[in-house]
Design a protein around this motif. Structure first.
Motif, PDB file in Angstrom:
ATOM      1  N   LEU A   1     124.198  11.295  18.655  1.00  0.00           N
ATOM      2  CA  LEU A   1     122.967  11.989  18.996  1.00  0.00           C
ATOM      3  C   LEU A   1     122.708  11.841  20.480  1.00  0.00           C
ATOM      4  O   LEU A   1     122.784  10.740  21.023  1.00  0.00           O
ATOM      5  CB  LEU A   1     121.809  11.374  18.204  1.00  0.00           C
ATOM      6  N   ASP A   2     122.434  12.979  21.128  1.00  0.00           N
ATOM      7  CA  ASP A   2     122.042  12.908  22.534  1.00  0.00           C
ATOM      8  C   ASP A   2     120.980  13.955  22.814  1.00  0.00           C
ATOM      9  O   ASP A   2     120.745  14.864  22.018  1.00  0.00           O
ATOM     10  CB  ASP A   2     123.242  13.031  23.484  1.00  0.00           C
ATOM     11  N   LEU A   3     120.339  13.807  23.944  1.00  0.00           N
ATOM     12  CA  LEU A   3     119.217  14.680  24.274  1.00  0.00           C
ATOM     13  C   LEU A   3     119.639  16.130  24.457  1.00  0.00           C
ATOM     14  O   LEU A   3     118.859  17.039  24.158  1.00  0.00           O
ATOM     15  CB  LEU A   3     118.499  14.155  25.517  1.00  0.00           C
ATOM     16  N   ASP A   4     120.864  16.368  24.930  1.00  0.00           N
ATOM     17  CA  ASP A   4     121.336  17.744  25.071  1.00  0.00           C
ATOM     18  C   ASP A   4     121.402  18.442  23.719  1.00  0.00           C
ATOM     19  O   ASP A   4     121.020  19.606  23.594  1.00  0.00           O
ATOM     20  CB  ASP A   4     122.702  17.791  25.758  1.00  0.00           C
ATOM     21  N   GLN A   5     121.887  17.742  22.689  1.00  0.00           N
ATOM     22  CA  GLN A   5     121.923  18.318  21.335  1.00  0.00           C
ATOM     23  C   GLN A   5     120.516  18.676  20.871  1.00  0.00           C
ATOM     24  O   GLN A   5     120.297  19.734  20.274  1.00  0.00           O
ATOM     25  CB  GLN A   5     122.513  17.323  20.335  1.00  0.00           C
ATOM     26  N   LEU A   6     119.587  17.783  21.108  1.00  0.00           N
ATOM     27  CA  LEU A   6     118.216  18.014  20.644  1.00  0.00           C
ATOM     28  C   LEU A   6     117.551  19.149  21.409  1.00  0.00           C
ATOM     29  O   LEU A   6     116.776  19.915  20.841  1.00  0.00           O
ATOM     30  CB  LEU A   6     117.412  16.722  20.736  1.00  0.00           C
ATOM     31  N   TRP A   7     117.868  19.276  22.676  1.00  0.00           N
ATOM     32  CA  TRP A   7     117.347  20.395  23.459  1.00  0.00           C
ATOM     33  C   TRP A   7     117.919  21.715  22.912  1.00  0.00           C
ATOM     34  O   TRP A   7     117.193  22.692  22.768  1.00  0.00           O
ATOM     35  CB  TRP A   7     117.677  20.213  24.936  1.00  0.00           C
ATOM     36  N   ARG A   8     119.220  21.715  22.588  1.00  0.00           N
ATOM     37  CA  ARG A   8     119.825  22.912  21.980  1.00  0.00           C
ATOM     38  C   ARG A   8     119.171  23.229  20.644  1.00  0.00           C
ATOM     39  O   ARG A   8     118.898  24.390  20.325  1.00  0.00           O
ATOM     40  CB  ARG A   8     121.337  22.736  21.806  1.00  0.00           C
TER      41      ARG A   8
ATOM     42  N   GLY B   1     112.070   8.377  17.920  1.00  0.00           N
ATOM     43  CA  GLY B   1     111.160   7.243  18.020  1.00  0.00           C
ATOM     44  C   GLY B   1     109.785   7.738  18.423  1.00  0.00           C
ATOM     45  O   GLY B   1     109.245   8.660  17.817  1.00  0.00           O
ATOM     46  N   ALA B   2     109.226   7.182  19.466  1.00  0.00           N
ATOM     47  CA  ALA B   2     107.907   7.590  19.951  1.00  0.00           C
ATOM     48  C   ALA B   2     107.982   8.613  21.074  1.00  0.00           C
ATOM     49  O   ALA B   2     106.959   9.012  21.617  1.00  0.00           O
ATOM     50  CB  ALA B   2     107.135   6.362  20.427  1.00  0.00           C
ATOM     51  N   ASP B   3     109.200   9.054  21.432  1.00  0.00           N
ATOM     52  CA  ASP B   3     109.377   9.967  22.561  1.00  0.00           C
ATOM     53  C   ASP B   3     109.509  11.416  22.110  1.00  0.00           C
ATOM     54  O   ASP B   3     110.353  11.739  21.272  1.00  0.00           O
ATOM     55  CB  ASP B   3     110.633   9.595  23.355  1.00  0.00           C
ATOM     56  N   THR B   4     108.704  12.289  22.688  1.00  0.00           N
ATOM     57  CA  THR B   4     108.849  13.721  22.460  1.00  0.00           C
ATOM     58  C   THR B   4     109.957  14.207  23.379  1.00  0.00           C
ATOM     59  O   THR B   4     109.849  14.095  24.596  1.00  0.00           O
ATOM     60  CB  THR B   4     107.538  14.463  22.762  1.00  0.00           C
ATOM     61  N   VAL B   5     111.028  14.752  22.787  1.00  0.00           N
ATOM     62  CA  VAL B   5     112.168  15.213  23.589  1.00  0.00           C
ATOM     63  C   VAL B   5     112.230  16.735  23.682  1.00  0.00           C
ATOM     64  O   VAL B   5     112.967  17.269  24.509  1.00  0.00           O
ATOM     65  CB  VAL B   5     113.505  14.631  23.073  1.00  0.00           C
ATOM     66  N   PHE B   6     111.461  17.440  22.844  1.00  0.00           N
ATOM     67  CA  PHE B   6     111.343  18.898  22.928  1.00  0.00           C
ATOM     68  C   PHE B   6     110.004  19.275  22.328  1.00  0.00           C
ATOM     69  O   PHE B   6     109.632  18.785  21.269  1.00  0.00           O
ATOM     70  CB  PHE B   6     112.462  19.597  22.148  1.00  0.00           C
ATOM     71  N   GLN B   7     109.288  20.151  23.030  1.00  0.00           N
ATOM     72  CA  GLN B   7     108.030  20.664  22.499  1.00  0.00           C
ATOM     73  C   GLN B   7     107.818  22.066  23.028  1.00  0.00           C
ATOM     74  O   GLN B   7     108.042  22.329  24.211  1.00  0.00           O
ATOM     75  CB  GLN B   7     106.862  19.770  22.899  1.00  0.00           C
TER      76      GLN B   7
ATOM     77  N   GLY C   1     115.790  24.805  21.309  1.00  0.00           N
ATOM     78  CA  GLY C   1     115.972  26.182  21.761  1.00  0.00           C
ATOM     79  C   GLY C   1     116.404  27.098  20.632  1.00  0.00           C
ATOM     80  O   GLY C   1     115.957  28.253  20.547  1.00  0.00           O
ATOM     81  N   LEU C   2     117.278  26.598  19.763  1.00  0.00           N
ATOM     82  CA  LEU C   2     117.723  27.381  18.610  1.00  0.00           C
ATOM     83  C   LEU C   2     116.555  27.676  17.678  1.00  0.00           C
ATOM     84  O   LEU C   2     116.386  28.817  17.221  1.00  0.00           O
ATOM     85  CB  LEU C   2     118.835  26.627  17.876  1.00  0.00           C
ATOM     86  N   LEU C   3     115.743  26.679  17.387  1.00  0.00           N
ATOM     87  CA  LEU C   3     114.562  26.899  16.545  1.00  0.00           C
ATOM     88  C   LEU C   3     113.637  27.950  17.156  1.00  0.00           C
ATOM     89  O   LEU C   3     113.149  28.846  16.466  1.00  0.00           O
ATOM     90  CB  LEU C   3     113.787  25.590  16.364  1.00  0.00           C
ATOM     91  N   ARG C   4     113.420  27.847  18.450  1.00  0.00           N
ATOM     92  CA  ARG C   4     112.540  28.804  19.146  1.00  0.00           C
ATOM     93  C   ARG C   4     113.109  30.215  19.078  1.00  0.00           C
ATOM     94  O   ARG C   4     112.392  31.172  18.785  1.00  0.00           O
ATOM     95  CB  ARG C   4     112.344  28.356  20.594  1.00  0.00           C
ATOM     96  N   GLU C   5     114.407  30.351  19.313  1.00  0.00           N
ATOM     97  CA  GLU C   5     115.039  31.676  19.280  1.00  0.00           C
ATOM     98  C   GLU C   5     115.016  32.264  17.868  1.00  0.00           C
ATOM     99  O   GLU C   5     114.724  33.447  17.682  1.00  0.00           O
ATOM    100  CB  GLU C   5     116.471  31.587  19.814  1.00  0.00           C
TER     101      GLU C   5
END
Length: 174
Positions: free
Chosen positions: A24-31, A54-60, A34-38
Motif C-alpha cells: 500500500l502506498d499513497l500513489d495507489q490511494l490517490w489513483r 489511520g488518522a490521516d486523510t490521504v484523499f478527499q 481519482g478513479l472513484l471521482r471519475e
C-alpha cells in the motif's frame, strides 16, 4: 427483503476477503480516489469521497452537487468502519436483521456513527484494516457498490465476481 439482506451480507464478506492490498502506498490511494471521482462523474453522481489511513486523510473530494452533509455522512460511516473493521453497509444490514441500531447495541451515538453503505475497510493482506474508503451521496447500496467496483478495478479483480445480485423489481429504488 430479509433474504436479500442476507445475500448482500454474504457477498460483502466475500468482497472483504478478496479486496485486499498486498502493498500500500499513497500513489495507489490517490489513483483510487481519482478513479472513484471519475466513475461517479461518468454516472452523474454527486459524492463526497474520502480515503483515510489511520488518522490521516490521504484523499478527499467534494464533487459539484454534493453538500457538507454528504461529507458529514462520510465521516460517520468511516467512524463505523474504523471501530468495527467491516463495511458500514454490512454493519447496517446486520443491525436491521437483528432489529437493533448500532446505538442500542453498542452505545455509539448516531451523531458520530452511521450504519449506511458507502464506507469499506482499506485492507492490507497479512495486516488487517489500515483505514477506510468512503463515499456518500447516492443510495447506500450504490455507494457501497461503487467503492467495491473501484477497488476491484485498481486491484485487477473482475468486478462481476464481486457485484451484488440485482434487486428484485419490487424493491429496487426508483
Amino acid at each position: 427483503m430479509t433474504q436479500q439482506m442476507q445475500s448482500d451480507l454474504a457477498r460483502i464478506a466475500g468482497q472483504e476477503r478478496r479486496l485486499q492490498f498486498t502493498t500500500l502506498d499513497l500513489d495507489q490511494l490517490w489513483r483510487l480516489g481519482g478513479l472513484l471521482r471519475e466513475m461517479a462523474r461518468e454516472r452523474g453522481m454527486a459524492l463526497a469521497i474520502e480515503i483515510r489511513v489511520g488518522a490521516d486523510t490521504v484523499f478527499q473530494s467534494i464533487m459539484p452537487g454534493a453538500s457538507p452533509n454528504n461529507a458529514d455522512w462520510a465521516r460517520r460511516k468511516r467512524n463505523t468502519v474504523q471501530m468495527l473493521h467491516t463495511s458500514s453497509y454490512a454493519v447496517g444490514l446486520a443491525a436491521r436483521l437483528k432489529g437493533v441500531s448500532l446505538e442500542q447495541e453498542s452505545g455509539q451515538p448516531l451523531r458520530d456513527y452511521a450504519t449506511h453503505g458507502g464506507s469499506f475497510p482499506l485492507l492490507l493482506a497479512h495486516y488487517g484494516v489500515a483505514g477506510a474508503i468512503t463515499v456518500s451521496g447516492a443510495p447506500e447500496r450504490d455507494d457501497h457498490a461503487l467503492v467495491v467496483e473501484a477497488l476491484a478495478r485498481l486491484l485487477g479483480i473482475d468486478h462481476a465476481t464481486l457485484a451484488f445480485d440485482p434487486l428484485p423489481a419490487a424493491t429496487a429504488p426508483r
